[in-house]
Design a protein around this motif. Structure first.
Motif, PDB file in Angstrom:
ATOM      1  N   ILE A 243       0.857  -1.182   0.000  1.00 19.85           N
ATOM      2  CA  ILE A 243       0.000   0.000   0.000  1.00 19.85           C
ATOM      3  C   ILE A 243       0.896   1.237   0.000  1.00 19.85           C
ATOM      4  CG2 ILE A 243      -1.728   1.319   1.293  1.00 19.85           C
ATOM      5  CD1 ILE A 243      -2.614  -1.351   2.546  1.00 19.85           C
ATOM      6  N   HIS A 244       0.660   2.144  -0.928  1.00 17.99           N
ATOM      7  CA  HIS A 244       1.450   3.371  -0.991  1.00 17.99           C
ATOM      8  C   HIS A 244       0.518   4.577  -0.963  1.00 17.99           C
ATOM      9  CE1 HIS A 244       4.813   6.005  -1.834  1.00 17.99           C
ATOM     10  NE2 HIS A 244       4.089   6.599  -2.761  1.00 17.99           N
ATOM     11  N   LEU A 245       0.897   5.574  -0.191  1.00 14.10           N
ATOM     12  CA  LEU A 245       0.141   6.818  -0.087  1.00 14.10           C
ATOM     13  C   LEU A 245       0.989   7.974  -0.600  1.00 14.10           C
ATOM     14  CD1 LEU A 245      -2.097   8.778   1.056  1.00 14.10           C
ATOM     15  CD2 LEU A 245      -0.845   8.690   3.216  1.00 14.10           C
ATOM     16  N   ALA A 246       0.427   8.783  -1.496  1.00 13.23           N
ATOM     17  CA  ALA A 246       1.040  10.035  -1.935  1.00 13.23           C
ATOM     18  C   ALA A 246       0.152  11.165  -1.437  1.00 13.23           C
ATOM     19  CB  ALA A 246       1.168  10.075  -3.458  1.00 13.23           C
ATOM     20  N   TYR A 247       0.693  11.972  -0.542  1.00 11.05           N
ATOM     21  CA  TYR A 247      -0.074  13.004   0.158  1.00 11.05           C
ATOM     22  C   TYR A 247       0.461  14.374  -0.244  1.00 11.05           C
ATOM     23  CZ  TYR A 247      -1.646  15.683   4.321  1.00 11.05           C
ATOM     24  OH  TYR A 247      -2.183  16.606   5.170  1.00 11.05           O
ATOM     25  N   GLY A 248      -0.357  15.151  -0.930  1.00 11.30           N
ATOM     26  CA  GLY A 248       0.069  16.445  -1.426  1.00 11.30           C
ATOM     27  C   GLY A 248      -0.597  17.612  -0.727  1.00 11.30           C
ATOM     28  N   ALA A 249       0.104  18.740  -0.689  1.00  9.11           N
ATOM     29  CA  ALA A 249      -0.429  19.955  -0.092  1.00  9.11           C
ATOM     30  C   ALA A 249       0.150  21.161  -0.829  1.00  9.11           C
ATOM     31  CB  ALA A 249      -0.081  20.028   1.388  1.00  9.11           C
ATOM     32  N   THR A 250      -0.542  22.284  -0.717  1.00  5.87           N
ATOM     33  CA  THR A 250      -0.065  23.499  -1.386  1.00  5.87           C
ATOM     34  C   THR A 250       1.103  24.116  -0.636  1.00  5.87           C
ATOM     35  OG1 THR A 250      -2.307  23.933  -2.202  1.00  5.87           O
ATOM     36  CG2 THR A 250      -0.735  25.754  -2.268  1.00  5.87           C
ATOM     37  N   TRP A 251       0.970  24.194   0.688  1.00  5.59           N
ATOM     38  CA  TRP A 251       1.987  24.818   1.531  1.00  5.59           C
ATOM     39  C   TRP A 251       2.455  23.816   2.579  1.00  5.59           C
ATOM     40  CZ3 TRP A 251       2.653  29.232  -0.993  1.00  5.59           C
ATOM     41  CH2 TRP A 251       1.548  29.828  -1.585  1.00  5.59           C
ATOM     42  N   ASP A 252       3.629  24.070   3.137  1.00  7.45           N
ATOM     43  CA  ASP A 252       4.162  23.194   4.181  1.00  7.45           C
ATOM     44  C   ASP A 252       3.176  23.036   5.332  1.00  7.45           C
ATOM     45  OD1 ASP A 252       6.803  22.568   3.165  1.00  7.45           O
ATOM     46  OD2 ASP A 252       7.298  24.664   3.480  1.00  7.45           O
ATOM     47  N   LYS A 253       2.525  24.127   5.719  1.00  9.35           N
ATOM     48  CA  LYS A 253       1.615  24.094   6.870  1.00  9.35           C
ATOM     49  C   LYS A 253       0.390  23.222   6.616  1.00  9.35           C
ATOM     50  CE  LYS A 253      -1.141  28.185   5.620  1.00  9.35           C
ATOM     51  NZ  LYS A 253      -1.584  29.529   6.059  1.00  9.35           N
ATOM     52  N   ASP A 254       0.106  22.927   5.335  1.00  3.44           N
ATOM     53  CA  ASP A 254      -1.073  22.136   4.997  1.00  3.44           C
ATOM     54  C   ASP A 254      -0.866  20.638   5.197  1.00  3.44           C
ATOM     55  OD1 ASP A 254      -2.395  24.454   4.286  1.00  3.44           O
ATOM     56  OD2 ASP A 254      -1.810  24.325   2.178  1.00  3.44           O
ATOM     57  N   LEU A 255       0.369  20.205   5.423  1.00  2.00           N
ATOM     58  CA  LEU A 255       0.629  18.796   5.706  1.00  2.00           C
ATOM     59  C   LEU A 255       0.344  18.540   7.182  1.00  2.00           C
ATOM     60  CD1 LEU A 255       4.007  18.179   3.830  1.00  2.00           C
ATOM     61  CD2 LEU A 255       1.732  17.383   3.139  1.00  2.00           C
ATOM     62  N   VAL A 256      -0.628  17.697   7.468  1.00  5.92           N
ATOM     63  CA  VAL A 256      -1.005  17.419   8.858  1.00  5.92           C
ATOM     64  C   VAL A 256      -0.937  15.910   9.124  1.00  5.92           C
ATOM     65  CG1 VAL A 256      -2.496  19.446   8.955  1.00  5.92           C
ATOM     66  CG2 VAL A 256      -3.484  17.227   8.325  1.00  5.92           C
ATOM     67  N   GLU A 257      -0.818  15.575  10.385  1.00  3.92           N
ATOM     68  CA  GLU A 257      -0.808  14.176  10.839  1.00  3.92           C
ATOM     69  C   GLU A 257       0.284  13.330  10.184  1.00  3.92           C
ATOM     70  OE1 GLU A 257      -2.292  13.045  13.301  1.00  3.92           O
ATOM     71  OE2 GLU A 257      -3.985  14.345  13.700  1.00  3.92           O
ATOM     72  N   VAL A 258       1.417  13.967   9.873  1.00  2.00           N
ATOM     73  CA  VAL A 258       2.531  13.210   9.282  1.00  2.00           C
ATOM     74  C   VAL A 258       3.094  12.214  10.294  1.00  2.00           C
ATOM     75  CG1 VAL A 258       4.831  13.375   8.252  1.00  2.00           C
ATOM     76  CG2 VAL A 258       3.082  15.074   7.679  1.00  2.00           C
ATOM     77  N   GLU A 259       3.095  12.585  11.588  1.00  2.00           N
ATOM     78  CA  GLU A 259       3.580  11.657  12.611  1.00  2.00           C
ATOM     79  C   GLU A 259       2.715  10.399  12.663  1.00  2.00           C
ATOM     80  OE1 GLU A 259       3.922  13.585  16.362  1.00  2.00           O
ATOM     81  OE2 GLU A 259       5.613  14.850  15.750  1.00  2.00           O
ATOM     82  N   ALA A 260       1.405  10.573  12.448  1.00  2.00           N
ATOM     83  CA  ALA A 260       0.516   9.403  12.413  1.00  2.00           C
ATOM     84  C   ALA A 260       0.888   8.503  11.236  1.00  2.00           C
ATOM     85  CB  ALA A 260      -0.938   9.846  12.309  1.00  2.00           C
ATOM     86  N   LEU A 261       1.205   9.097  10.088  1.00  2.00           N
ATOM     87  CA  LEU A 261       1.597   8.305   8.922  1.00  2.00           C
ATOM     88  C   LEU A 261       2.890   7.534   9.212  1.00  2.00           C
ATOM     89  CD1 LEU A 261       0.861  10.826   6.032  1.00  2.00           C
ATOM     90  CD2 LEU A 261      -0.557   8.927   6.829  1.00  2.00           C
ATOM     91  N   GLU A 262       3.797   8.164   9.953  1.00  2.00           N
ATOM     92  CA  GLU A 262       5.042   7.476  10.303  1.00  2.00           C
ATOM     93  C   GLU A 262       4.758   6.279  11.214  1.00  2.00           C
ATOM     94  OE1 GLU A 262       7.209  10.702  11.987  1.00  2.00           O
ATOM     95  OE2 GLU A 262       7.981  11.402  10.043  1.00  2.00           O
ATOM     96  N   ARG A 263       3.792   6.437  12.126  1.00  2.00           N
ATOM     97  CA  ARG A 263       3.426   5.314  12.995  1.00  2.00           C
ATOM     98  C   ARG A 263       2.818   4.179  12.174  1.00  2.00           C
ATOM     99  NH1 ARG A 263       1.366   9.484  16.284  1.00  2.00           N
ATOM    100  NH2 ARG A 263      -0.784   8.923  15.721  1.00  2.00           N
TER     101      ARG A 263
END
Length: 353
Positions: A243-263
């Motif tokens: 399973i692969h996820l590609a998560y895009g955002a316009t600005w750095d601040k728009d990336l949320v819950e990255v720590e959850a993705l790492e878990r």
């Protein structure tokens, strides 16, 4: 969702409403649904007419006895089934012909307490809700709820970012200038507020992993993907395919819950993810759009199930990308949303033709 008294079956209707029933051992899905006062299409009750024909999205079952005119061998092999004859051998998700209204089954209404309001950035909020009678609210990872905005006659729709087994429900909210939910959250919201929710709704939900999976998300479109990943993580079983996820955002601040993705990357065998930022001034390692960072292994020559949630422009861009690459995914489930408008303005998920 399995209980000691039977298996949970999700009945997903054509209007996006989902109802859950428990089917005791030795009982058919149709019998259990009628005992729950959900009138799915039915006529002969003995596998002869095919009126109740449904499609099994996930799970295993004993198909029972029926004649070929009601359900052909080819249809059965493809996943179609007859609720009047079938008995679950695991939890199931069934796609039912007709609407919930036709089945005389209304959408559920729940009351919740706002336990936490967390601001990731000035334009993105996270809500944590404690729902009354939580044990009565069942949903599929990827579905959404309509949330009534306190002090108004308006409602807005938000996908669960929490998995179905979570005690507390979480949602991600992208704010909009002068939006009614934005105004409430920024000016009036307080812990302890009571909110009314209706649902669950939606045909965008995780199916059984039967081939490689590609998840694509934009902005707060990561919410339903988080619910899907939580479901996979909580199962304790390694998916049969990557399973692969590609998560895009316009600005750095728009990336949320990255720590959850790492878990999840640590707890789900075979799960990988990339984060991509479109802002040309960003120092993020991967910049541009999600389609610029997809590899051949992610597409698997089209033998892939795609789950896409993001703004309309992103959904349209991904569809054009697949067409340009000559790729037709085996299954393409998508949901697009517009910030600050009721959910009925959104296009519901579909499957690639």
């Amino acid at each position: 969702m399995t209980t000691a008294t039977g298996h949970k079956v999700a009945l997903a209707f054509e209007d996006g409403v989902t109802q859950f029933i428990t089917v005791p051992p030795g009982q058919t899905v149709a019998d259990a649904s009628y005992r729950a006062r959900i009138n799915i299409p039915l006529d002969c009750r003995d596998g002869a007419c095919g009126t109740c024909k449904a499609f099994c999205e996930s799970g295993t079952y004993d198909g029972g006895d029926y004649i070929d005119e009601a359900l052909t061998e080819e249809e059965a092999d493809a996943g179609f089934c007859l609720p009047c004859q079938m008995q679950p051998e695991s939890d199931l998700v069934l796609r039912i012909s007709g609407t919930a209204d036709m089945a005389k089954s209304s959408i559920g209404q729940f009351t919740a307490t706002l336990e936490k309001l967390h601001w990731y950035a000035d334009n993105t909020a996270g809500l944590t809700l404690a729902v009354d009678d939580r044990e009565k609210l069942h949903y599929l990872p990827g579905q959404y709820m309509n949330v009534k905005v306190p002090g108004t006659d308006e409602e807005r729709s938000y996908s669960f970012s929490s998995g179905p087994g979570a005690e507390k429900l979480t949602f991600l909210v992208r704010t909009a200038p002068d939006g009614v939910m934005t105004t409430y959250l920024k000016e009036r919201a307080a812990e302890g507020d009571r909110l009314v929710l209706e649902g669950p709704i939606g045909s965008f939900f995780l199916r059984d992993v039967k081939r490689p999976v590609l998840m694509l998300a934009g902005g707060t479109g990561i919410a339903p993907q988080l619910a899907m990943l939580e479901k996979l993580s909580a199962s304790g079983e390694a998916p049969a395919f990557p399973i692969h996820l590609a998560y895009g955002a316009t600005w750095d601040k728009d990336l949320v819950e990255v720590e959850a993705l790492e878990r999840y990357a640590a707890s789900i065998e075979g799960f990988t993810f990339d984060t991509i930022v479109a802002d040309a001034e960003s120092e993020h390692p991967k910049k541009g759009y999600v389609t610029q960072h997809l590899l051949a292994e992610h597409l698997n020559d089209g033998d892939v199930d795609v789950y896409l949630c993001g703004p309309p422009a992103m959904v349209d861009a991904v569809r054009k990308y697949f067409a340009a690459e000559g790729i037709t995914p085996t299954n393409f489930y998508y949901e697009r949303f517009a910030v600050g408008v009721p959910h009925e303005h959104a296009v519901h998920p579909g499957q690639a033709a």
